[in-house]
Design a protein around this motif. Structure first.
Motif, PDB file in Angstrom:
ATOM      1  N   GLY A  28      32.286  38.855  49.709  1.00  0.00           N
ATOM      2  CA  GLY A  28      32.163  38.170  50.977  1.00  0.00           C
ATOM      3  C   GLY A  28      32.249  39.124  52.135  1.00  0.00           C
ATOM      4  O   GLY A  28      32.129  40.343  51.976  1.00  0.00           O
ATOM      5  N   LEU A  29      32.446  38.554  53.313  1.00  0.00           N
ATOM      6  CA  LEU A  29      32.543  39.318  54.558  1.00  0.00           C
ATOM      7  C   LEU A  29      33.995  39.350  55.003  1.00  0.00           C
ATOM      8  O   LEU A  29      34.657  38.306  55.060  1.00  0.00           O
ATOM      9  N   VAL A  30      34.477  40.537  55.331  1.00  0.00           N
ATOM     10  CA  VAL A  30      35.864  40.690  55.761  1.00  0.00           C
ATOM     11  C   VAL A  30      35.914  41.777  56.828  1.00  0.00           C
ATOM     12  O   VAL A  30      35.072  42.674  56.856  1.00  0.00           O
ATOM     13  N   GLN A  31      36.891  41.676  57.706  1.00  0.00           N
ATOM     14  CA  GLN A  31      37.064  42.702  58.724  1.00  0.00           C
ATOM     15  C   GLN A  31      37.779  43.919  58.131  1.00  0.00           C
ATOM     16  O   GLN A  31      38.530  43.796  57.145  1.00  0.00           O
ATOM     17  N   ALA A  32      37.557  45.049  58.750  1.00  0.00           N
ATOM     18  CA  ALA A  32      38.240  46.274  58.328  1.00  0.00           C
ATOM     19  C   ALA A  32      39.749  46.046  58.325  1.00  0.00           C
ATOM     20  O   ALA A  32      40.303  45.410  59.235  1.00  0.00           O
ATOM     21  N   GLY A  33      40.386  46.549  57.264  1.00  0.00           N
ATOM     22  CA  GLY A  33      41.811  46.342  57.098  1.00  0.00           C
ATOM     23  C   GLY A  33      42.164  45.130  56.265  1.00  0.00           C
ATOM     24  O   GLY A  33      43.327  44.964  55.861  1.00  0.00           O
ATOM     25  N   GLY A  34      41.175  44.295  56.006  1.00  0.00           N
ATOM     26  CA  GLY A  34      41.403  43.084  55.236  1.00  0.00           C
ATOM     27  C   GLY A  34      41.358  43.317  53.736  1.00  0.00           C
ATOM     28  O   GLY A  34      41.255  44.468  53.269  1.00  0.00           O
ATOM     29  N   SER A  35      41.422  42.215  52.990  1.00  0.00           N
ATOM     30  CA  SER A  35      41.477  42.284  51.531  1.00  0.00           C
ATOM     31  C   SER A  35      40.507  41.302  50.901  1.00  0.00           C
ATOM     32  O   SER A  35      40.182  40.264  51.492  1.00  0.00           O
ATOM     33  N   LEU A  36      40.051  41.657  49.718  1.00  0.00           N
ATOM     34  CA  LEU A  36      39.267  40.761  48.874  1.00  0.00           C
ATOM     35  C   LEU A  36      39.687  40.983  47.434  1.00  0.00           C
ATOM     36  O   LEU A  36      40.141  42.067  47.070  1.00  0.00           O
ATOM     37  N   ARG A  37      39.500  39.960  46.626  1.00  0.00           N
ATOM     38  CA  ARG A  37      39.780  40.080  45.193  1.00  0.00           C
ATOM     39  C   ARG A  37      38.541  39.652  44.437  1.00  0.00           C
ATOM     40  O   ARG A  37      38.123  38.499  44.516  1.00  0.00           O
ATOM     41  N   LEU A  38      37.963  40.592  43.710  1.00  0.00           N
ATOM     42  CA  LEU A  38      36.794  40.309  42.898  1.00  0.00           C
ATOM     43  C   LEU A  38      37.217  39.933  41.484  1.00  0.00           C
ATOM     44  O   LEU A  38      38.221  40.428  40.979  1.00  0.00           O
ATOM     45  N   SER A  39      36.421  39.089  40.869  1.00  0.00           N
ATOM     46  CA  SER A  39      36.641  38.704  39.480  1.00  0.00           C
ATOM     47  C   SER A  39      35.358  38.903  38.695  1.00  0.00           C
ATOM     48  O   SER A  39      34.263  38.740  39.231  1.00  0.00           O
ATOM     49  N   CYS A  40      35.516  39.236  37.425  1.00  0.00           N
ATOM     50  CA  CYS A  40      34.375  39.344  36.516  1.00  0.00           C
ATOM     51  C   CYS A  40      34.798  38.720  35.197  1.00  0.00           C
ATOM     52  O   CYS A  40      35.684  39.239  34.528  1.00  0.00           O
ATOM     53  N   ALA A  41      34.160  37.625  34.856  1.00  0.00           N
ATOM     54  CA  ALA A  41      34.493  36.912  33.635  1.00  0.00           C
ATOM     55  C   ALA A  41      33.422  37.121  32.581  1.00  0.00           C
ATOM     56  O   ALA A  41      32.225  36.939  32.855  1.00  0.00           O
ATOM     57  N   ALA A  42      33.860  37.496  31.388  1.00  0.00           N
ATOM     58  CA  ALA A  42      32.953  37.665  30.259  1.00  0.00           C
ATOM     59  C   ALA A  42      32.984  36.415  29.399  1.00  0.00           C
ATOM     60  O   ALA A  42      34.058  35.862  29.138  1.00  0.00           O
ATOM     61  N   SER A  43      31.814  35.981  28.968  1.00  0.00           N
ATOM     62  CA  SER A  43      31.731  34.801  28.111  1.00  0.00           C
ATOM     63  C   SER A  43      30.672  35.019  27.047  1.00  0.00           C
ATOM     64  O   SER A  43      29.810  35.882  27.183  1.00  0.00           O
ATOM     65  N   GLY A  44      30.757  34.209  25.992  1.00  0.00           N
ATOM     66  CA  GLY A  44      29.793  34.327  24.909  1.00  0.00           C
ATOM     67  C   GLY A  44      30.460  34.761  23.624  1.00  0.00           C
ATOM     68  O   GLY A  44      31.620  34.435  23.368  1.00  0.00           O
ATOM     69  N   THR A  45      29.713  35.522  22.826  1.00  0.00           N
ATOM     70  CA  THR A  45      30.209  35.965  21.521  1.00  0.00           C
ATOM     71  C   THR A  45      31.050  37.220  21.711  1.00  0.00           C
ATOM     72  O   THR A  45      30.535  38.331  21.763  1.00  0.00           O
ATOM     73  N   ILE A  46      32.358  37.024  21.804  1.00  0.00           N
ATOM     74  CA  ILE A  46      33.285  38.119  22.091  1.00  0.00           C
ATOM     75  C   ILE A  46      34.358  38.177  21.028  1.00  0.00           C
ATOM     76  O   ILE A  46      35.110  37.218  20.848  1.00  0.00           O
ATOM     77  N   PHE A  47      34.425  39.297  20.328  1.00  0.00           N
ATOM     78  CA  PHE A  47      35.528  39.530  19.397  1.00  0.00           C
ATOM     79  C   PHE A  47      36.638  40.291  20.105  1.00  0.00           C
ATOM     80  O   PHE A  47      37.816  39.979  19.945  1.00  0.00           O
ATOM     81  N   GLN A 106      28.174  40.856  46.646  1.00  0.00           N
ATOM     82  CA  GLN A 106      28.117  41.628  47.879  1.00  0.00           C
ATOM     83  C   GLN A 106      29.474  41.642  48.574  1.00  0.00           C
ATOM     84  O   GLN A 106      30.094  40.578  48.769  1.00  0.00           O
ATOM     85  N   VAL A 107      29.906  42.826  48.957  1.00  0.00           N
ATOM     86  CA  VAL A 107      31.101  42.991  49.781  1.00  0.00           C
ATOM     87  C   VAL A 107      30.663  43.646  51.084  1.00  0.00           C
ATOM     88  O   VAL A 107      30.036  44.712  51.076  1.00  0.00           O
ATOM     89  N   THR A 108      30.988  43.006  52.196  1.00  0.00           N
ATOM     90  CA  THR A 108      30.636  43.531  53.515  1.00  0.00           C
ATOM     91  C   THR A 108      31.901  43.621  54.351  1.00  0.00           C
ATOM     92  O   THR A 108      32.614  42.622  54.514  1.00  0.00           O
ATOM     93  N   VAL A 109      32.169  44.813  54.866  1.00  0.00           N
ATOM     94  CA  VAL A 109      33.352  45.045  55.684  1.00  0.00           C
ATOM     95  C   VAL A 109      32.885  45.388  57.100  1.00  0.00           C
ATOM     96  O   VAL A 109      32.207  46.399  57.308  1.00  0.00           O
ATOM     97  N   SER A 110      33.254  44.554  58.044  1.00  0.00           N
ATOM     98  CA  SER A 110      32.845  44.779  59.424  1.00  0.00           C
ATOM     99  C   SER A 110      33.879  45.646  60.145  1.00  0.00           C
ATOM    100  O   SER A 110      35.072  45.594  59.822  1.00  0.00           O
ATOM    101  N   PRO A 111      33.434  46.446  61.114  1.00  0.00           N
ATOM    102  CA  PRO A 111      34.368  47.356  61.834  1.00  0.00           C
ATOM    103  C   PRO A 111      35.429  46.588  62.609  1.00  0.00           C
ATOM    104  O   PRO A 111      35.206  45.438  62.996  1.00  0.00           O
TER     105      PRO A 111
END
Length: 121
Positions: free
Chosen positions: A10-29, A116-121
């Motif tokens: 997402g869009l965040v101002q400089a100094g801010g925080s974001l938390r990304l996630s990546c989930a795997a699904s399907g045939t996983i051993f 997309q990660v966008t950091v504004s000044p």
């Protein structure tokens, strides 16, 4: 068949925080490792952070002390906590994983669609 789905950009101002996630699904051993990369238009895709099955982590120098990677082995999900964000962190962030599809050594290695990660000044 395995799928990686990223979220949390997402869009965040400089100094801010974001938390990304990546989930795997399907045939996983099992999942050997999961890695976050980032890429700007016309540039190469660069490693941001990497985590092994056992939780050993590696970071790009540019994000050390600001980003933290962790994973939930039960949920087959990797996270990237990004603090003290800077405009130069603006990029598309991609998740990559090496996954064992069965107990016999069949390996899948692939990418998510990016977020997309966008950091504004």
């Amino acid at each position: 068949q395995v799928q990686l789905v990223e979220s949390g950009g997402g869009l965040v101002q400089a100094g801010g925080s974001l938390r990304l996630s990546c989930a795997a699904s399907g045939t996983i051993f099992d999942i050997n490792y999961m890695t976050w990369y980032r890429q700007a238009p016309g540039k190469q895709r660069d490693l941001v952070a990497h985590i092994t099955r056992g939780g050993v982590t590696t970071y790009a120098d540019s994000v050390k002390g600001r980003f933290t990677i962790d994973r939930d082995n039960v949920k087959n999900t990797v996270y990237l906590q990004m603090n003290s964000l800077k405009p130069e962190d603006t990029d598309v962030y991609y998740c990559n994983a090496e996954i064992l599809s069965d107990p016999y050594g069949s390996i899948w290695n692939g990418w998510g669609q990016g977020t997309q990660v966008t950091v504004s000044p």
